[in-house]
Motif scaffolding. Sequence first.
Motif: not given
Length: 244
Positions: A30-51
């Motif tokens: 696993l890479p040392y800089d791995m990030a974990t993100q909760n991505m909500m779909d477009e009907d529940h917040g529409r989270t963008l992945l990182a930048t």
Amino acid sequence: MTLKFRHTLLAAAAMCAALCSCNDEDPFSLPYDMATQNMMDEDHGRTLLATTDVYIDRNHNFTTADNFICDYGQVLDLGHVEEADPDITTLTNQAAVQPDEGYLLMSRESVHRFPSGCVGIAINSTYRRMWVDSWIKDGKTNVGAVVNYAQYAPRTLSLPEWGSTIATINASAGEQSTLAVVRHKGCEAEVAAGSRAAISVEEAGSTRNSTTFRLTVQSGVATGRHTLYIRCKNSYTTATVAVN
């Protein structure tokens, strides 16, 4: 906090702790800089992945306009995405979200499709690997996904330095030069001219360790520098031919 979210957070914490013991020499760790993100779909917040502009649509597809996505298939974890050299000839702006599935995400400007149909990622760029850990649920309904990701640099393999001058040819029509491309562990090599009207490229032979290409100046070519695209596996570089 729901039981589902509690389990997700605990799992993420355990994974982050495990990163400290990763063996840097193991290409599948696993890479040392791995990030974990909760991505909500477009009907529940529409989270963008990182930048990036990547989001999960209401049909549960990763969707992007600025990037290309390549679906790698099911793998053990993020470290095992690209365990084998993936076929990245099929690039899309949508890919179905599936737990345990791996993906490659690259900017549109960083890829080049060669005459063979194969695609290379520029060695002076970066791209992301993504891996879906699990669904995020509201009751029995999927409303998002837990996504692991990290940024990578394409392998340089044995490609020439980006933008380097690799041949000089006289401007007279028919003048030629040869270019030997070192093959990394037997990988396929491919060379294409940025302008076929300026320089023609044809394979002239190969050995166990390299492929030789014949570069020929076309009629009426102006003096100056002309671009070549050189690919090995899924990486590519640009180089120039100086026409005097």
